[in-house]
Write a protein that holds these residues in place. Structure first.
Motif: not given
Lengths: 652, 652
Positions: A185, A192, A194, A197-200, A203, A573, A575
């Protein structure tokens, strides 16, 4: 799911010893080379250096004047001045120029009277032999040892080498270190995207940037290879290619743990010898050490963990000492200092720990505030002033008991820091930045433990000041009753920093339509709370109580974060649906904000520090126009009374 | 002969203040620039850095295991294990990977029992929300200030910048410094021809190499221009061209004094403003400071002296502080230490002096031995451990009284040094080189004051050991009677270092046919002597006396040098026809040698240091085979009893 297991775990010192012995046995050494002076700065001399020529290379004038033969002048005195003819027994000479044949002294121009016409001069004092002469070899005589081995070449050493005619000194060769980043990854930092990266899905790779800098600082030369995906054959190929290209050491990054995609240890074992896998140190545990063979060369290899802080520990424990050994010099020694932890520091028995801390010199004691210990938290290093090593056989360190810490900054820098412990506000970072600019040498170090924690730290004499916004539920007044309760006997100034707007942070567009504290009790709303003792938590409890709402009805009430920004991040996020915090944090992340009113955010400064130069500098900063306008630009702040001493607490 | 005069002489601090004020008035500043991380190491941040992205950018697994929704697991216990279906409410996950939608916790793989077939797993413990999860923004939240301005970027800071997505931080621009070497006799170091140097027709240019290194270390970028001869128009043209090419600062080397060929001060005055000429500091006096204007730009300029040590002082007093000011950081602070001068240090009132010294920690005191003070003696800096500043209003420093010194090496390095004061022998340099290699951290610092001076320094407790070869005229035995006379009450070991051949050094081919001590009294023979108190001087006097020769008949008897090598250099240069000294010095310079016999050269080591680790290391070195063979290779030495304790003096 295939998993690997660690070899018996050794301490860092044991592991290092084993690796180094094997490296020495195999006779791996990087040798020496001759380098031109232009690139010799900071290289280390590999052998004693002899002067190739004498310096100066001739007897020369050390003053402007006339060169003479001293014996010719012995009769000269004020009563019997001596006349000398220019060109016969006296010769004009400038500093640095060689004495004419037969001369052995210089008379300073100030002591020479020139006859009209200039053909002769008169002197009134005898010259003694070799007066004002820089004699041949005064600095060094050819064949003398001018520099011993092991010396790092600095500007002065360059001067000595050059004066001795040594234009290509022998130095230890820079070890060539190949860094191989791996991971399916992993993407190059600059490439990179954005959204990935945000979705994982991706890296960013940046351990190689940290490693390269560490290697360069230690006197090595780093080369970063292209990123390799998690495929054993490709990883083996990358190692082979690095060894073929002449690497003296191969540093693998990530894949050294014991997970299903962690191939490093097996690959090392397959290509040579795996000596160590798993080190009894936190962070840094998943490290592998060994020797690989490729293209007929045997080369040491290290598998470093993926998390930056663990990776850095592995570099510091193994790679930097190896480079120092090859360059025959000491590992850069860092100063050690006795510090007192403000809080207990738990630790896992059986593992050495490296705890990063901030320091503040309060009265005569260096107090240490531990930073987050996550292996991925790279700011815990960039923010740290020191590292406290916790020995393997301890279960942790007690608060209040002195322990040794290894400094990451100079003692002077640390002594210039004001230590603020207490509530978190983004304007504290602004103060630090402005303080550093207006008062070089001073800075503000802040630790975020909530308003109450700050007052308790002040009480214990562990910090210089505390940020606080503790609302008294009865009176509706901030901080005063809390100070009376917790700082009895400690007169202090209450200085207003800002007024700030608190409110509910929600997603942009407020999709769940959260507009009141009552909405926090809805079944479809999940809240993110601040930790106990924080002013914001007190505010929440106050607002709930005022409305007769019970905390148990708030979902997520026990889910805690430590800063406004982390609350905002939790909302962004998904959460949580809402969190209570300051408007500036919401604006920073583009969240919507439902205002719950304005509160007072103050600094509590014990009177005994009021005249401290650092405190004075801080007050100067927060009373400046530049500070006010920067704060206003952040949004959600009022600065009408910023910098004002709004209350003087007499300690009663 | 036209001479210039200095402006009123200011102290370094006054001169700096005046120059800096004018530079500030003119608004000269080097500004800032964005640089890629790959070249950002050691640059200084010019503004606060905000994170451009959060790190981590998603909620990810902190452990290998299964991702779950914590709420789904609340019923799990050892008594009531919970079954979860892979792909429905449990998902395999590796460390660092993002949590699947809806999950908020990770159960470690060690706590997961996999059902046969792998379609489901069983857990025996509930997961709490966010367990083993690295939450979004745990390290940093986008928009947070991650680094304040003024910070020097190190490896950790690179990590923080990269994690925050900041790939081109703003840093202070490196000041561009143009170095203009000048002087009609000056030639490039690499092009200097040996015969021209020896005849004084050419002087090698190397101050620019020292300057460049100092500038690079201070964070600037140096460019050395071609050497300019002493012609005002060419010098002006060189300055103009440097300013046009964008230099932020021009450093002229040589020509800043007040001699007839020293044009720098006048040229600065003509091209702009001459603010300071002549500084009340030794060395460093002939320094000029000003502002020049060319191509529409005003730029600060400094004229530095030609002698390297003076030039370095000018760089340290003015150029490095200016660079630090532009880069908004402190000048690299050197540690200060209280030291005790072994000898009085005279100083000129009205001038600040900078005295270079060697240091040794003897018992609990750092003793300082002054090094030669000539402004051309660059080895006095490369050999120095510290600099003692002597204030302007003092006539010098007393021996034995503590004064502050500024360290040039780390305190640790200095503490590892053995201080030998006494007679000079080339094998001492060899011991130092070998000691550094075999015992990193240890070294031998030696000061050459003659055998007697060494015993007196031991007596005063100012050194660890002394090299000595004092012949007792009565008994013909070395050192013992001198020790009884001077070290009463101080038990000491007498350790033989070498036997060495003393004799008369003469030019190759011995043109004057000097074959005996009697020949030294010939009218056509000029001698070069060693200083009083040296063993070699004692030997000469003994040999003369034995033969009934009077010292007054020896021409040059009062002309003294301090080392064998300097005596050899005096003979080689024709300054003298003969000198007494060791064979190795004669061989080193290719001189002929008339042997006068073999003497004993010993080390005197007080018993109280005999067990010191550094002394033990030294003994190990001189008892090694490697040392013996290196000594033998130097010629003129015997090593039969090298390293042997030949006498234990009981102090009576």
């Amino acid at each position: 799911m295939a998993r690997h297991t660690y070899l018996t775990m050794k301490t860092p010192a044991e592991a290092r010893e084993q690796w180094f012995s094997r490296i020495a046995e195999l006779g791996m050494d990087t040798g020496e080379e001759a380098v031109p002076l232009a690139v010799a700065l900071h290289r280390v001399l590999s052998r004693p250096v002899e002067a190739l020529r004498s310096s100066p290379a001739f007897h020369g004038a050390a003053m402007d004047g006339i060169a003479v033969k001293a014996e010719d002048t012995f009769t000269a005195s004020a009563r019997r001045p001596l006349r000398l003819e220019i060109g016969r027994n006296a010769f004009w000479i400038n500093t640095g120029h060689p004495l004419p044949e037969g001369c052995n002294a210089v008379v300073m121009v100030e002591h020479v009277n020139v006859e009209e016409g200039g053909a002769a001069v008169v002197i009134e004092k005898a010259a003694f032999p070799w007066q004002h002469v820089r004699k041949l070899g005064e600095d060094m005589v050819a064949t003398e040892i001018i520099l011993p081995p092991g010396v790092e070449i600095g500007p002065y050493e360059l001067g000595a080498l050059a004066a001795g005619g040594v234009t290509r000194p022998m130095v230890f060769r820079k070890p060539e270190v190949a860094i191989i980043p791996s991971g399916s990854e992993i993407v190059e930092l600059e490439k990179a995207k954005e959204e990935d990266l945000r979705a994982g899905r991706a890296l960013p790779e940046f351990n190689s940037i940290i490693f390269s800098a560490m290697i360069e600082e230690a006197g090595g030369h780093a080369h970063t290879c292209p990123i390799v995906p998690d495929e054993p054959e490709l990883i083996r190929e990358a190692i082979r290619s690095a060894v073929e290209s002449g690497a003296d050491l191969v540093v693998m990054n990530a894949g050294s743990s014991a997970g299903s995609h962690d191939y490093t240890a097996d690959i090392i074992a397959g290509m040579g010898e795996l000596l160590v896998h798993g080190i009894a140190v936190m962070p840094g545990k998943p490290t592998a050490l060994g020797i690989v063979e490729a293209a007929g060369r045997k080369v040491p290899v290290i598998g470093t963990p993926g998390y930056p802080v663990s990776a850095i520990v592995a570099m510091e424990e193994f790679v930097l000492p190896l480079l120092a050994r090859w360059l025959k010099r000491d590992v850069r020694r860092r100063e050690s200092l006795s510090v007192v932890p403000c809080n207990p520091i738990p630790s896992r028995p059986g593992m050495e720990e490296r705890v990063r801390v901030k320091l503040g010199l309060v009265d005569d004691t260096f107090f240490a505030v531990p930073l987050p210990r996550g292996a991925g938290t790279v700011t815990s290093l960039s923010r740290a002033d020191a590292v406290i090593p916790v020995a393997r056989d301890l279960e942790g360190l007690d608060a209040g008991k002195p322990v040794p810490a290894v400094l990451l900054r100079s003692r002077k820098e640390i002594e210039g820091a004001l230590l603020a412990v207490g509530s978190h506000d983004n304007t504290l970072d602004l103060i630090d930045s402005m303080l550093r600019r207006t008062h070089p040498g001073f800075r503000l170090t802040s630790a975020h433990v909530g308003s109450l924690g700050g007052l308790l730290a002040l009480r214990r004499g562990q910090c210089h000041l505390a940020g606080s916004h503790l609302l008294d539920e009865e009176s509706g007044i901030y901080n005063r009753s809390a100070m009376r309760e917790h700082l009895k006997g400690m007169p202090a100034l209450l200085v207003q920093l800002v007024e700030r707007e608190q409110g509910l942070m929600v997603l942009p567009g407020n999709p769940k339509n959260i507009v009141s504290f009552e909405d926090l009790c809805r079944e479809d709303v999940r809240f993110i709370n601040r930790q106990r003792g924080s002013g914001t938590r007190v505010l929440l409890d106050y607002e709930l109580k005022k409305r007769g709402l019970s905390a148990v009805r708030v979902q997520g009430y026990r889910d805690e974060e430590y800063t406004h920004m982390n609350v905002a991040a939790a909302v962004l996020s998904g959460r949580a649906d809402a969190g209570l915090g300051v408007r500036s944090a919401a604006s920073a992340l583009g969240l919507d904000f439902v205002s719950a009113g304005v509160e007072e955010y103050d600094l509590v400064i014990p009177c005994r520090y009021a005249e401290d130069a650092r405190v004075q500098a801080l007050l100067e900063v927060i009373r400046s126009e530049a500070f006010r306008s920067s704060v206003q630009a952040m949004g959600g702040y009022g600065t009408a009374r910023t910098g004002e001493v709004i209350w003087e607490y007499d300690g009663k």
